[in-house]
Structure formats: structure tokens, C-alpha cells
Scaffold this motif. Structure first.
Motif, mmCIF file in Angstrom:
data_model
loop_
_atom_site.group_PDB
_atom_site.id
_atom_site.type_symbol
_atom_site.label_atom_id
_atom_site.label_comp_id
_atom_site.label_asym_id
_atom_site.label_seq_id
_atom_site.Cartn_x
_atom_site.Cartn_y
_atom_site.Cartn_z
ATOM 1 N N CYS A 201 1.006 -1.367 0.014
ATOM 2 C CA CYS A 201 0.141 -0.475 -0.204
ATOM 3 C C CYS A 201 0.647 1.234 -0.166
ATOM 4 C CB CYS A 201 -1.217 0.289 1.161
ATOM 5 S SG CYS A 201 -1.659 1.430 1.562
ATOM 6 N N LEU A 202 0.424 1.820 -1.032
ATOM 7 C CA LEU A 202 1.095 3.634 -0.838
ATOM 8 C C LEU A 202 -0.360 4.755 -0.991
ATOM 9 C CD1 LEU A 202 3.850 4.794 -3.049
ATOM 10 C CD2 LEU A 202 1.542 6.243 -3.048
ATOM 11 N N VAL A 203 0.195 5.865 0.308
ATOM 12 C CA VAL A 203 -1.005 6.298 0.693
ATOM 13 C C VAL A 203 -0.471 7.350 0.345
ATOM 14 C CG1 VAL A 203 -1.984 5.181 2.047
ATOM 15 C CG2 VAL A 203 -0.812 6.970 2.999
ATOM 16 N N LEU A 204 -1.426 8.917 0.567
ATOM 17 C CA LEU A 204 -0.933 10.232 -0.080
ATOM 18 C C LEU A 204 -1.749 10.369 0.947
ATOM 19 C CD1 LEU A 204 0.379 12.491 -0.770
ATOM 20 C CD2 LEU A 204 -1.786 12.729 -2.898
ATOM 21 N N SER A 205 -1.391 10.926 2.138
ATOM 22 C CA SER A 205 -2.542 11.059 3.638
ATOM 23 C C SER A 205 -1.786 12.610 3.394
ATOM 24 C CB SER A 205 -1.519 11.151 4.591
ATOM 25 O OG SER A 205 -0.497 11.938 5.047
ATOM 26 N N ASN A 206 -3.574 13.191 3.433
ATOM 27 C CA ASN A 206 -3.796 15.115 3.550
ATOM 28 C C ASN A 206 -5.317 14.553 4.480
ATOM 29 O OD1 ASN A 206 -2.701 17.385 2.650
ATOM 30 N ND2 ASN A 206 -4.585 17.206 1.305
ATOM 31 N N PHE A 207 -5.679 14.032 5.319
ATOM 32 C CA PHE A 207 -6.922 14.216 5.967
ATOM 33 C C PHE A 207 -6.770 14.555 7.601
ATOM 34 C CE2 PHE A 207 -5.540 10.444 6.174
ATOM 35 C CZ PHE A 207 -5.657 10.065 7.478
ATOM 36 N N GLY A 208 -7.941 14.665 7.949
ATOM 37 C CA GLY A 208 -8.073 14.962 9.420
ATOM 38 C C GLY A 208 -7.897 16.135 9.621
ATOM 39 N N GLY A 209 -8.245 16.171 11.302
ATOM 40 C CA GLY A 209 -8.139 17.091 12.594
ATOM 41 C C GLY A 209 -6.869 16.227 13.050
ATOM 42 N N ILE A 236 -7.357 11.273 1.104
ATOM 43 C CA ILE A 236 -6.286 10.361 0.356
ATOM 44 C C ILE A 236 -6.491 9.776 -0.101
ATOM 45 C CG2 ILE A 236 -7.896 8.755 2.465
ATOM 46 C CD1 ILE A 236 -5.061 7.557 3.302
ATOM 47 N N MET A 237 -5.353 9.399 -0.940
ATOM 48 C CA MET A 237 -5.476 8.737 -1.851
ATOM 49 C C MET A 237 -4.781 7.301 -1.791
ATOM 50 S SD MET A 237 -6.943 10.035 -4.795
ATOM 51 C CE MET A 237 -6.433 8.436 -4.958
ATOM 52 N N ILE A 238 -5.293 6.191 -2.129
ATOM 53 C CA ILE A 238 -4.498 5.405 -1.046
ATOM 54 C C ILE A 238 -4.499 3.998 -2.593
ATOM 55 C CG2 ILE A 238 -4.968 2.198 0.209
ATOM 56 C CD1 ILE A 238 -7.122 4.519 1.409
ATOM 57 N N ILE A 239 -3.017 4.106 -2.876
ATOM 58 C CA ILE A 239 -2.946 3.007 -3.745
ATOM 59 C C ILE A 239 -2.293 1.188 -3.561
ATOM 60 C CG2 ILE A 239 -1.472 2.364 -5.741
ATOM 61 C CD1 ILE A 239 -3.398 5.176 -5.750
#
Length: 345
Positions: A201-209, A236-239
Motif C-alpha cells: 500500500c502507498l498512501v498520499l495522506s492529507n486528511f483529518g484534524g 487521502i489517496m490509497i494505492i
């Protein structure tokens, strides 16, 4: 430093050799990162990340794929055809929201250069691009990403463990109020005959407070409180990649379990968050040119016990990839002098 090096072990399944999406045989990942001043207040703090499902010609040897939209506040290209046909025929490209057209353009240029028949003696090509909004740190209105950056990211792709944190598409991303970005992890699952398969898995994380992140669960009191600014709803993009031979329908079922891993980290899938999974298997390649009228495919049986292991591993690997994006990202300063701190600095 990955989260395991900090003493936090996620789940029960063993990781691949490098605990990276590139542990899946044949998969390559490449980045191009932009971090420079444009003017006194404006700053390019962004990039592009490319995921190549195998090292051959992706158009001529397609892979089985599926997508799953957890929350649809996102801008992508290519998912309609990907889900209709169950096939991926391009690199998976990631960048910022306003860069989707430029990245798609550059990827088309790259694929046309390497496949002269596309749009001429055969059909067109379906480019898959995903995004998150890095506008808090990146001067997104300046459109710093150009088509050539997509080509560079593809050409930079390697089989070795990829960089994580504030690199590539992750350069300007913010997660739970701290510095987010690129994170990756992998798992190994085995069937009854002890055949081993990889799930990465590869993520692009850009979420949440900040209030959503379960500090006590993961960190206890080891993290110092910082001046965390509230940022807009992110994404978030999850690959998810694997070498397990699967159908596109099976891949979609597995992709849904990535949402479990996302939820474990504290995400509530907020209104303005684009939470999207793209899953592929290079364990089943489909030729563009068929010589026969019929094709035969060998895939994992639906009720095989390994399917439940794959479901569990998909949740685990997503959770750990997100934590690695936080653990690997360094404090970053971008537009208007804004600074987003590393969770561990």
C-alpha cells in the motif's frame, strides 16, 4: 524513520523485505518534488508521484484493477473506464488538485512516445490520476506542476524502497494537523500450499484534524504538543498493489477493507475529504492484442481461506502506511510562511 523503528507494530502479518509497495514484484515508484519560492509570499511546495504496476509496457500488458470511493470529494481521471473494464493501462499518478490536468497531459505524452499505435492503429488510452489539496502549504493557484514533471516522476521510478514523507505528491500535504504525505507498507500472506503473495500500500495522506488522531493509542505521551493550525478538510489517496491473481471484482472487495485501516487512524471521512482507493494486481496481466477469441484466467477461489487473510492484511497495510507518512515527514514551511510540524520533531 518508519513507525516500526519507533517501536509501534501494526497488525499480525509479516511485512515484505522493505515494508514498501515495491515489495510487490515488478512494482516501481517514482517522485519529483518541487520546493521553491515563487515570490515573497508564494511558494511551490508540491510534486508528483508515479506508481508503475510492472516494469513492462503498461499499455500492451494491462493489469487487473478496481477503485473504491469511500468519500467522493475528489478529482480524478480514468476511474470510470477502470471500473467498467477492470483494467489499468497506465501508471497511477498522484499530485495536487489543480495539477490533475497537467499530470494527465504529461503522462499521455509519455505513453504516446512509448506506444506509437495509441490513437492511430488502435484505440486511445485511459490515464489514471488522483489528487489531494495541498493549498495550505503550496501556492496551488500558481499551477507550478507542469506536464514534464509527470514524465520525470515516471522516469524516476525504481524497484528499491521509495522515499516517504514530504516528497513527491506528498510535499505539501497535511495529516491530522501535522505533516503528512507519502507513506507505504507491505504484507505477506500465504495459502495452504505455502505459496506466498505480497500486498503493498502507498498512501498520499492529507486528511483529518488534530482532535481525530488517537494519540494515546499510538503514541502515549511521547509526542510533544505543537502549534497545530486547523486546515481545511483534506483527502487521502490509497494505492493498493498485489501479485495475487484476482479478478477486478475481488480487488474491489479488498479495496473496501482499506477503509477499515483508514478508520483505525481516526478518520471520520469528513464532508470535504476525497477518500479513494485504487487497487491493482500484476498477478494477472491482460494483453492488449488478443490472438484468440476466448481467454482463460486462473484466480484465487472466492471462498478460499486466504481471502479473509487478504482482507485483514489490506486493513493493516493501509493503517501502517498512513502512520509511516506521518512518521517519515519532516517539518515543512511553505506559502505565506506557514509551517506544518512533523509529528515527531
Amino acid at each position: 524513520m518508519k513507525i516500526r523503528e519507533r517501536g509501534l507494530i501494526i497488525g499480525q502479518y509479516p511485512t515484505g523485505k522493505h515494508n514498501c509497495l515495491t515489495d510487490v514484484p515488478g512494482v516501481k515508484v517514482g517522485h519529483i518534488t518541487l520546493h521553491k519560492k515563487i515570490s515573497e509570499e508564494e511558494h511551490a511546495c508540491t510534486g508528483v508521484t508515479a506508481i508503475l504496476p510492472h516494469e513492462g509496457n503498461l499499455f500492451l500488458e494491462k493489469v487487473v484493477a478496481a477503485s473504491y470511493v469511500i468519500n467522493g470529494f475528489g478529482k480524478t481521471t480514468g476511474l470510470v473506464q477502470l471500473d467498467e473494464l477492470g483494467l489499468l493501462e497506465s501508471p497511477i499518478m498522484l499530485s495536487n488538485t489543480f495539477a490533475v490536468p497537467a499530470v494527465t497531459h504529461g503522462t499521455i505524452e509519455y505513453m504516446l512516445k512509448n506506444n506509437r499505435e495509441i490513437g492511430d492503429t488502435t484505440g486511445t488510452i485511459n490515464i489514471v490520476t488522483g489528487e489531494c489539496n495541498d493549498g495550505y502549504l503550496n501556492s496551488i493557484r500558481e499551477l507550478p506542476i507542469k506536464p514534464e514533471h509527470a514524465i520525470e516522476a515516471i522516469e524516476n521510478a525504481v524497484h528499491t524502497p521509495c522515499e516517504e514523507g514530504a516528497v513527491g505528491a506528498g510535499k505539501g500535504m497535511v495529516c491530522f494537523g501535522y505533516k503528512g504525505g507519502i507513506g507505504t507498507s507491505s504484507r505477506i500472506v500465504a495459502d495452504n500450499n505455502q505459496r506466498s503473495y505480497h500486498l503493498g500500500c502507498l498512501v498520499l495522506s492529507n486528511f483529518g484534524g488534530k482532535v481525530e488522531f488517537p494519540f494515546d493509542k499510538y503514541m502515549g505521551s511521547s509526542v510533544k504538543d505543537k502549534d497545530v493550525k486547523e486546515t481545511p478538510d483534506g483527502s487521502i489517496m490509497i494505492i493498493l498493489g498485489t501479485d495475487i491473481p484476482l479478478t477486478d471484482r475481488q480487488l474491489k472487495r479488498i479495496a473496501k477493507r482499506c477503509g477499515i485501516g483508514l478508520g483505525r487512524t481516526g478518520s471520520n471521512y469528513s464532508h470535504g475529504s476525497g477518500d479513494i482507493v485504487i487497487a491493482f494486481s500484476n498477478g494477472l496481466k491482460i494483453p492488449h492484442h488478443y490472438k484468440e477469441d476466448f481467454s482463460q484466467q486462473t484466480v484465487i477461489r472466492e471462498n478460499h481461506p486466504i481471502m479473509n487473510e487478504i482482507f485483514s492484511a489490506a486493513a493493516e497495510v493501509t493503517e501502517e502506511a498512513i502512520l509511516n507518512s506521518l512518521s517519515q515527514a519532516e517539518t515543512t514551511t511553505g506559502r505565506k510562511g506557514r509551517t506544518v510540524y512533523s509529528l515527531f520533531s
